[in-house]
Design a protein around this motif. Structure first.
Motif, mmCIF file in Angstrom:
data_model
loop_
_atom_site.group_PDB
_atom_site.id
_atom_site.type_symbol
_atom_site.label_atom_id
_atom_site.label_comp_id
_atom_site.label_asym_id
_atom_site.label_seq_id
_atom_site.Cartn_x
_atom_site.Cartn_y
_atom_site.Cartn_z
ATOM 1 N N LYS A 417 1.003 -1.426 -0.067
ATOM 2 C CA LYS A 417 -0.114 0.116 0.070
ATOM 3 C C LYS A 417 0.768 1.903 -0.180
ATOM 4 N N GLY A 418 1.844 0.853 0.764
ATOM 5 C CA GLY A 418 2.860 2.663 0.940
ATOM 6 C C GLY A 418 4.485 1.738 -0.116
ATOM 7 N N SER A 419 5.586 2.992 0.880
ATOM 8 C CA SER A 419 6.677 2.357 0.534
ATOM 9 C C SER A 419 7.404 1.041 1.167
ATOM 10 N N ALA A 420 7.222 0.168 1.661
ATOM 11 C CA ALA A 420 7.392 -1.139 2.229
ATOM 12 C C ALA A 420 8.634 -0.577 2.462
ATOM 13 N N GLY A 421 8.781 0.423 2.666
ATOM 14 C CA GLY A 421 10.170 0.761 3.429
ATOM 15 C C GLY A 421 10.001 1.766 4.479
ATOM 16 N N TRP A 422 11.270 2.124 5.134
ATOM 17 C CA TRP A 422 10.987 3.732 5.638
ATOM 18 C C TRP A 422 10.688 4.777 4.901
ATOM 19 N N THR A 423 10.327 4.749 4.936
ATOM 20 C CA THR A 423 9.408 6.543 3.811
ATOM 21 C C THR A 423 8.452 6.656 3.978
ATOM 22 N N SER A 424 8.128 7.708 4.518
ATOM 23 C CA SER A 424 6.402 7.948 4.815
ATOM 24 C C SER A 424 5.685 8.254 2.984
ATOM 25 N N PRO A 425 4.174 7.322 2.923
ATOM 26 C CA PRO A 425 3.500 6.513 3.923
ATOM 27 C C PRO A 425 4.282 5.651 4.492
ATOM 28 N N THR A 426 4.686 4.523 4.953
ATOM 29 C CA THR A 426 4.609 3.161 5.664
ATOM 30 C C THR A 426 3.503 2.758 4.580
ATOM 31 N N GLU A 427 3.475 1.090 5.518
ATOM 32 C CA GLU A 427 2.541 0.458 5.529
ATOM 33 C C GLU A 427 1.880 0.971 6.796
ATOM 34 N N LYS A 428 1.967 0.739 7.440
ATOM 35 C CA LYS A 428 1.061 1.115 8.613
ATOM 36 C C LYS A 428 0.576 2.322 9.117
ATOM 37 N N GLN A 429 1.198 3.815 7.782
ATOM 38 C CA GLN A 429 0.876 4.430 8.183
ATOM 39 C C GLN A 429 -0.529 4.830 6.997
ATOM 40 N N MET A 430 -0.559 4.040 5.795
ATOM 41 C CA MET A 430 -1.552 3.699 4.576
ATOM 42 C C MET A 430 -3.272 3.771 5.533
ATOM 43 N N PRO A 431 -3.936 4.358 5.520
ATOM 44 C CA PRO A 431 -5.577 4.640 5.281
ATOM 45 C C PRO A 431 -6.165 2.202 4.985
ATOM 46 N N LYS A 432 -6.112 2.434 5.754
ATOM 47 C CA LYS A 432 -6.409 0.608 5.715
ATOM 48 C C LYS A 432 -7.619 0.939 4.088
ATOM 49 N N GLU A 433 -8.577 2.011 3.875
ATOM 50 C CA GLU A 433 -8.923 1.784 2.695
ATOM 51 C C GLU A 433 -8.381 1.610 1.426
ATOM 52 N N SER A 434 -7.231 2.209 0.863
ATOM 53 C CA SER A 434 -6.103 2.300 0.294
ATOM 54 C C SER A 434 -6.105 0.977 -0.633
ATOM 55 N N PRO A 435 -6.272 0.997 -1.605
ATOM 56 C CA PRO A 435 -6.015 -0.192 -2.680
ATOM 57 C C PRO A 435 -4.691 -0.937 -2.031
ATOM 58 N N ASN A 436 -5.145 -2.458 -2.489
ATOM 59 C CA ASN A 436 -4.375 -3.261 -1.671
ATOM 60 C C ASN A 436 -2.642 -3.117 -2.768
ATOM 61 N N ALA A 437 -2.850 -2.732 -3.507
ATOM 62 C CA ALA A 437 -1.191 -2.559 -4.580
ATOM 63 C C ALA A 437 -1.317 -1.197 -5.168
ATOM 64 N N GLN A 438 -0.073 -0.780 -6.065
ATOM 65 C CA GLN A 438 0.322 0.048 -7.193
ATOM 66 C C GLN A 438 0.561 -0.051 -7.702
ATOM 67 N N LEU A 439 -0.049 0.159 -8.965
ATOM 68 C CA LEU A 439 1.206 0.065 -10.398
ATOM 69 C C LEU A 439 0.111 1.428 -10.397
ATOM 70 N N ARG A 488 8.397 -20.619 2.113
ATOM 71 C CA ARG A 488 7.635 -19.907 2.823
ATOM 72 C C ARG A 488 8.283 -18.248 2.076
ATOM 73 N N ILE A 489 7.520 -18.727 0.433
ATOM 74 C CA ILE A 489 8.053 -17.207 0.016
ATOM 75 C C ILE A 489 5.761 -16.597 -0.288
ATOM 76 N N ASN A 490 5.903 -15.229 0.832
ATOM 77 C CA ASN A 490 4.518 -15.096 0.523
ATOM 78 C C ASN A 490 4.450 -13.638 -0.221
ATOM 79 N N LEU A 491 3.984 -13.778 -0.944
ATOM 80 C CA LEU A 491 4.163 -13.040 -1.706
ATOM 81 C C LEU A 491 3.491 -10.925 -1.078
ATOM 82 N N TRP A 492 2.293 -11.515 -0.849
ATOM 83 C CA TRP A 492 1.691 -10.616 -0.196
ATOM 84 C C TRP A 492 1.636 -10.570 1.310
ATOM 85 N N LYS A 493 1.286 -9.311 2.035
ATOM 86 C CA LYS A 493 2.127 -8.947 2.988
ATOM 87 C C LYS A 493 1.490 -8.621 3.483
ATOM 88 N N ILE A 494 0.031 -7.915 2.879
ATOM 89 C CA ILE A 494 -0.451 -7.234 3.382
ATOM 90 C C ILE A 494 -2.274 -8.001 3.463
#
Length: 496
Positions: A417-439, A488-494
């Motif tokens: 949903k977000g950077s998946a790293g340290w840059t804002s917005p991080t995953e925790k900072q993204m609103p729950k209603e945000s799209p599940n992925a980015q394109l 145990r390769i998990n593509l979707w962490k959300i």
């Protein structure tokens, strides 16, 4: 009989061309300089409008060689990206699915796996590594500090993975143990404790500020000992401009941008020393010199302060080290090879640093077995000005947290949903209603600002299917299916 000037010029040109063909027919020397946390925009020639750190030596390499504008590491942090560089295989195929190793970490590369070094050694190259390893080693157990036998033999490191000679440190410059290693032995012993960010055992004489100069001396010394009759490969993995950001007194204040700018200038000067040694040894024509980085610029550089002074370490790209956005893994990649590469040239081909393995195989006349270089495609054609004939559909990106992205042509799908790293917005900072992925359409939107995931579902589905296939097959290139080291390769962490 009179010989015209035109005939003389033609004959000279033919002689020169014949000489270059002869040089190119021999195995080229290969020097790979790998900076640590150097952003795409930290090289002046790549970021002329928004880059304020002078990098004259790297710029000169670009002027005399080729710039790759779309080169990526396999991960946006260093242990995994180094694994991929050395093996030609994606890092997430191992048991390490996120994060990095420490200085006492166990080997990530088993001794039975082919590396770039073992490949080239088998082809008659003299191989050496100078610098930061950060892929784990078996440190000898004993009664010393941290239960280490400082006089014992180290296994599972560079010396066991194809390098004839090694001098460097086990991991990052801010990770203990703070002591040099030469081949498979510690240089002395740790008798005290120091902290260059992290506290741990240290050799009494080891000081972070001296390491870059010490490594430069060793690298130049290796090159000076080489002979034209034997090709050589040297992998020079710098600990800079990563933390601790410790420019020597000679470089302090040079950039007028603070310590990070100064340390980057010192890093550039290191590159200059290596190039000078190659040229002084008479190796310049048939030596490939590559300068790149293991991931994007770190936030430890003080990015907001740098940007306030007009320097943008990620250039026009979004994000930085750790992120799925391009600022995390699009890196400088500059190649000089006078015998083949046209001076001042540029390639916009999409490449990954996994591709170094297949390229070295083609350069040296070697062959990759089915169980090596599973994600590697040779970029040698690009060096000659031709298109890369790839058997790989696209490339996979990976963040510090283990989130995945897939790049195919102009399209990039991020399973975050977000950077998946340290840059804002991080995953925790993204609103729950945000799209599940980015394109993103990087052709129209290189800054990754407009998310097209919901408006182009067919594109997202196509990229996801290819990613799933590349993971399941154990390889992304043509060849027999291979096995990942884990199931145990998990593509979707959300939560979708």
């Amino acid at each position: 009989m009179k010989i015209s000037i035109a005939m003389t010029v033609k004959a000279c040109a033919l002689l020169a061309l014949t000489s270059l063909v002869s040089i190119a027919a021999t195995q080229p020397n290969i020097v790979f300089i790998f900076a640590d946390d150097m952003g795409y925009g930290d090289v002046q020639v790549l970021n002329p409008e928004r880059g304020k750190i002078p990098t004259p030596h790297i710029d000169a390499l670009a002027r005399d060689g080729m710039i790759f504008t779309d080169a990526h590491t396999s991960s946006s942090v260093c242990t995994p990206s180094r694994y991929s560089l050395m093996t030609g295989r994606y890092n997430w195929r191992t048991t390490r699915q996120a994060g990095v190793l420490g200085g006492f970490g166990n080997p990530l590369i088993p001794t039975g796996r082919m590396t770039v070094a073992s490949l080239l050694k088998a082809q008659g190259y003299r191989t050496a590594m100078i610098g930061k390893w950060h892929l784990g080693m078996n440190l000898p157990k004993g009664q010393g500090m941290n239960n280490i036998d400082w006089s014992g033999t180290i296994t599972g490191g560079p010396f066991d993975l194809g390098f004839d000679y090694y001098f460097g440190i086990s991991a990052s410059l801010d990770m203990p143990p703070y002591i040099y290693i030469e081949n498979d032995k510690f240089v002395g012993e740790c008798t005290t404790t120091k902290a260059f960010f992290r506290k741990g055992p240290a050799h009494e004489d080891f000081e972070a500020v001296n390491v870059l100069d010490d490594l430069a001396e060793k690298a130049v010394e290796f090159i000076e000992k080489q002979e034209a009759s034997t090709p050589f490969f040297t992998y020079i993995a710098l600990p800079s401009p990563h933390t601790p950001i410790v420019p020597t007194p000679e470089w302090k204040g040079k950039s007028e941008l603070g310590a990070y700018g100064d340390f980057q200038m010192q890093t550039d000067a290191f590159v200059g020393q290596i190039v000078a040694a190659v040229d002084a040894g008479g190796f310049s024509q048939n030596t490939i010199i590559i300068v790149s980085s293991d991931n994007g610029c770190s936030k430890a550089a003080g990015i907001p302060a740098l940007e306030a002074k007009g320097h943008f370490p990620s250039a026009q790209f979004r994000g930085s080290k750790s992120d799925l956005w391009d600022g995390g893994h699009r890196v400088p990649f500059i190649v000089r090879w006078p015998a083949i590469v046209e001076a001042g040239s540029q390639s916009d081909e999409l490449i990954c640093l996994t591709d170094f393995m297949a390229t070295c195989a083609e350069l040296s006349g070697g062959e990759l077995p089915a169980d090596a270089g599973e994600d590697s495609v040779s970029f040698l054609p690009a060096l000659k000005g031709d298109s890369i004939e790839s058997t790989r559909a696209g490339i996979v990106h990976h963040s510090i947290s283990g989130h995945f992205a897939y790049r195919m042509g102009k399209w990039k799908l991020l399973l975050s949903k977000g950077s998946a790293g340290w840059t804002s917005p991080t995953e925790k900072q993204m609103p729950k209603e945000s799209p599940n992925a980015q394109l993103y359409d990087l052709g129209a939107d290189p800054g990754e600002t407009t998310n097209l995931y919901e408006s182009h579902p067919e594109v997202a589905a196509r990229l996801l299917a290819q990613l799933e296939s590349d993971v399941a097959r154990g390889r992304s290139t043509e060849g027999p299916a291979a096995k990942n080291d884990t199931n145990r390769i998990n593509l979707w962490k959300i939560t979708k």
